[in-house]
Structure formats: C-alpha cells, structure tokens
Design a protein around this motif. Structure first.
Motif, PDB file in Angstrom:
ATOM      1  N   ALA A 157       0.831  -1.205   0.000  1.00 56.65           N
ATOM      2  CA  ALA A 157       0.000   0.000   0.000  1.00 56.65           C
ATOM      3  C   ALA A 157       0.867   1.257   0.000  1.00 56.65           C
ATOM      4  CB  ALA A 157      -0.920  -0.004   1.217  1.00 56.65           C
ATOM      5  N   LEU A 158       1.923   1.262   0.833  1.00 50.96           N
ATOM      6  CA  LEU A 158       2.805   2.429   0.887  1.00 50.96           C
ATOM      7  C   LEU A 158       3.538   2.617  -0.437  1.00 50.96           C
ATOM      8  CD1 LEU A 158       3.995   4.718   2.530  1.00 50.96           C
ATOM      9  CD2 LEU A 158       5.683   3.109   3.453  1.00 50.96           C
ATOM     10  N   THR A 159       3.939   1.521  -1.062  1.00 47.15           N
ATOM     11  CA  THR A 159       4.591   1.593  -2.375  1.00 47.15           C
ATOM     12  C   THR A 159       3.656   2.209  -3.404  1.00 47.15           C
ATOM     13  OG1 THR A 159       6.013  -0.318  -1.935  1.00 47.15           O
ATOM     14  CG2 THR A 159       5.598   0.225  -4.246  1.00 47.15           C
ATOM     15  N   GLU A 160       2.385   1.827  -3.342  1.00 40.87           N
ATOM     16  CA  GLU A 160       1.411   2.371  -4.284  1.00 40.87           C
ATOM     17  C   GLU A 160       1.230   3.871  -4.074  1.00 40.87           C
ATOM     18  OE1 GLU A 160      -0.998   1.730  -7.610  1.00 40.87           O
ATOM     19  OE2 GLU A 160       0.442   0.429  -6.594  1.00 40.87           O
ATOM     20  N   VAL A 161       1.218   4.299  -2.807  1.00 40.53           N
ATOM     21  CA  VAL A 161       1.117   5.732  -2.507  1.00 40.53           C
ATOM     22  C   VAL A 161       2.322   6.474  -3.077  1.00 40.53           C
ATOM     23  CG1 VAL A 161       1.211   7.448  -0.652  1.00 40.53           C
ATOM     24  CG2 VAL A 161      -0.339   5.503  -0.470  1.00 40.53           C
ATOM     25  N   LEU A 162       3.506   5.947  -2.850  1.00 42.93           N
ATOM     26  CA  LEU A 162       4.727   6.589  -3.358  1.00 42.93           C
ATOM     27  C   LEU A 162       4.747   6.619  -4.887  1.00 42.93           C
ATOM     28  CD1 LEU A 162       7.378   5.094  -0.886  1.00 42.93           C
ATOM     29  CD2 LEU A 162       6.486   7.430  -0.913  1.00 42.93           C
ATOM     30  N   ASN A 163       4.263   5.556  -5.508  1.00 42.82           N
ATOM     31  CA  ASN A 163       4.184   5.538  -6.974  1.00 42.82           C
ATOM     32  C   ASN A 163       3.281   6.657  -7.482  1.00 42.82           C
ATOM     33  OD1 ASN A 163       5.835   3.305  -7.154  1.00 42.82           O
ATOM     34  ND2 ASN A 163       4.191   1.834  -7.496  1.00 42.82           N
ATOM     35  N   ASN A 164       2.128   6.813  -6.842  1.00 45.64           N
ATOM     36  CA  ASN A 164       1.181   7.854  -7.256  1.00 45.64           C
ATOM     37  C   ASN A 164       1.759   9.255  -7.058  1.00 45.64           C
ATOM     38  OD1 ASN A 164      -0.668   5.880  -7.900  1.00 45.64           O
ATOM     39  ND2 ASN A 164      -1.844   6.078  -6.006  1.00 45.64           N
ATOM     40  N   LEU A 165       2.453   9.453  -5.936  1.00 49.60           N
ATOM     41  CA  LEU A 165       3.045  10.765  -5.661  1.00 49.60           C
ATOM     42  C   LEU A 165       4.145  11.088  -6.662  1.00 49.60           C
ATOM     43  CD1 LEU A 165       3.215  10.649  -1.746  1.00 49.60           C
ATOM     44  CD2 LEU A 165       1.611  11.955  -3.163  1.00 49.60           C
TER      45      LEU A 165
END
Length: 206
Positions: A157-165
């Motif tokens: 989930a955190l990786t997905e957030v960082l990808n989006n940012l």
C-alpha cells in the motif's frame, strides 16, 4: 519555543504557567509537552518541572525514490463522506480512539488531504492519509487491520502511494512514527524513508 536571544529570562516558564491556568479553566487533567531530543535547553527545562515521559516519535523523510511494481490485488480507494464510519472504526483499531469531531474526507480533499482506504480483493484492510503541498507530501493515519499484518500488504500500500506521488511530481514525503513501533520503522526504511529527528512527549498533570 522562545527565540534564542530571549531565552533564560523566564519567558517560557511564564507562557507555560498561563497555558496551565487556561487548561485548568477548561477542566483538562493533563497536557503533553513536546521536546526535541537534541535540544539541550528544552531537555533541561523538562528536567526542571514535574513531568512524566510518555513516548517518542521519529520524523522520517523519503526523497528521490523510484517507481516500483504494484501488487495487483492491493487497491487504494479514495474515501468518500459515506465512508466516515469505516474510517472511525479503523482509527479506533489502530490508535485506540475515536475522533470526537468527524472530519469528512471530501471536505479534506478540497485542501489536498486525501484519505485512501486500502482494499485487498474488495475487502477494506486499512487506510492511509496523504497531505499534499506543491512538491512535498506528509503521510499520517496509516494502518493495516491486525489479521492482515506481516503479509506485505502494508508495504504494498505504501509503495502504491509513493508511486502515485511520483507521478504527480512530488519528490519529498515525510511522516512521524513512534520509535517503539519497530515493525513500522522497518517498513518505512524498506520503502526508502530515513530518520531525521526525534521528538519526545512528556505528560504534565494539572
């Protein structure tokens, strides 16, 4: 905090006294004082008053990370006003409290503060809040339901957030984490976050 030029003149002691008097009027039982772990003056002041150590938080920062492969069955869903009860339930699970004032997700989104519900195969297993400002962001309220922890879903989930940012040209992300939460510390380090500073919290009885 007092400007260095005006320290050791009793100014902060007076400010604290005024604050405590105001808290008494509002029937508060205690307050928390925040103290930078590296501030000699602040630590000396803490020792001079009656206070009890409560906990410490580590400020962490991630910069210049690269986009990583997504985990297909983990999805971030923008929370809507209808999800407020779900958010409150998760807050109680993660942090042991329910907010006395409900802040609606769609109202926060107007100020670039987005709460994501973390879905695993259509089941909500956690949440994470992202506060975006120009080229930086701050993460808070992140948690995974206990039965789904230690399975890689938090990192996904955190990786997905960082990808989006990263796709939004945001290049600096910060967060605070309690230093006793070793699992969270290790998770953030695995995703590229580095420790910046430590803030200590002391409880003062009124």
């Amino acid at each position: 905090m007092v400007h260095p030029r005006f320290r050791r003149q009793g100014i902060f002691s007076k400010l604290l006294s005024i604050s405590l008097d105001e808290c008494k009027k509002r029937n508060f039982n205690n307050i928390l004082l925040l103290c930078d772990d590296k501030s000699k003056a602040a630590n000396e002041f803490i020792k001079s008053i009656k206070s009890n150590y409560s906990f410490s938080e580590c400020r962490m920062k991630c910069t210049n990370w690269s986009v990583q492969p997504s985990v297909k069955n983990i999805i971030l869903k923008d929370a809507k006003n209808k999800d407020i009860c779900e958010i409150e339930n998760l807050n109680e699970i993660f942090f042991g409290l329910a907010s006395s004032e409900q802040i609606l997700p769609e109202d926060e989104e107007k100020n670039n503060i987005i709460t994501y519900l973390i879905q695993l195969d259509n089941k909500i297993i956690g949440k994470i809040k992202v506060d975006k400002e120009l080229t930086s962001a701050f993460i808070s309220g992140f948690g995974i339901i206990p039965e789904f922890r230690n399975k890689g879903y938090g990192k996904a989930a955190l990786t997905e957030v960082l990808n989006n940012l990263k796709k939004e040209d945001i290049n600096t992300v910060g967060l605070d984490v309690e230093i006793r939460n070793k699992n969270a510390l290790n998770l953030y380090k695995a995703c590229g976050f580095k420790e910046q500073s430590i803030m200590n919290y002391y409880e003062v009885n009124i």
